[in-house]
Design an enzyme around this catalytic site. Sequence first.
Site: not given
Length: 312
Positions: A33, A81
């Site tokens: 991340d 995503n």
Amino acid sequence: MNRWLHQRVDAVYERLLSREIDGAPTHVAVIQDGNRRYARRQGGDASEGHRAGAETTERVLEWCQDIGVEELTLYAFSTENFERPDEENEALFDLLCEKLREFADADRVHDNEVCIRAIGETELLPERVQEVVDYAERRTRDYDRFVLNIALAYGGRSRLLEATRAVASEVEAGELEPDEIDVETIERQLYDRPVRDVDLIIRTGGDERTSNFLPWHANGNEAAVFFCTPYWPEFSKTDFLRGIRTYEHRAESWRRTRARRALALLGALGETELPEARSVVDRFRDSLPTSERPVEGELSMAEDVDGEPVAD
């Protein structure tokens, strides 16, 4: 000067951590991340952050192999995503194609017998990504020294849901009896090839959540979790070793708890369970603080020469 001093301190700390590491987890899973936030802070776009993150990924693979990790799973692209802007995803797909093909052809991958596998709903990905995934898997299919799983179009709950539906279909078709369903039945439906239980999850970028990542293999195994603040492109070997130390502390705590429970229960257990409890204490004796350790031989004092408990 301050930067130089910081680098020196970090190098010394890294060496110290390296000496402290006594064992390695078998399977490490990483949530990479912070690539986009790193890029914004640098004044660039998301693709630059992802490219910088890809360099970190290569280093982490080397670190895992150096300390004896046998399986690494990277959360590269989740089903959520797909909701990001098309231009951002297209750039990421191009990078995935480039790096996967490059990796599948790399000498270090073949010298170290790295098996590359994709997990997730890869059929949802663009055809060019599916093709390079197939290429990388075919080129490394026969290797088993180290496994690299790349989670693409992955969602933990959706994966479990699909596995459950597949098992239900087998039952409905009369191919499987309900009372025959066990852990192995579910695991066969989750992935084409076995995935080891996760020992350690690492998440960078500051968020303290596991984001639905490998719930069956991580939560079921009570994996250790290490959250850290650096964005993925900034993730250092020191950060990595701190994660490994978190795993070791988790394992030590587990052993200590087992020993304490066995000691506490020895007096309350029936005669048939006593040998097993003594065995647990003997195995994990060294995990206890010195003040809590039973004296050597103390646990066998209540047994006669034939190994049977002596009546009080």
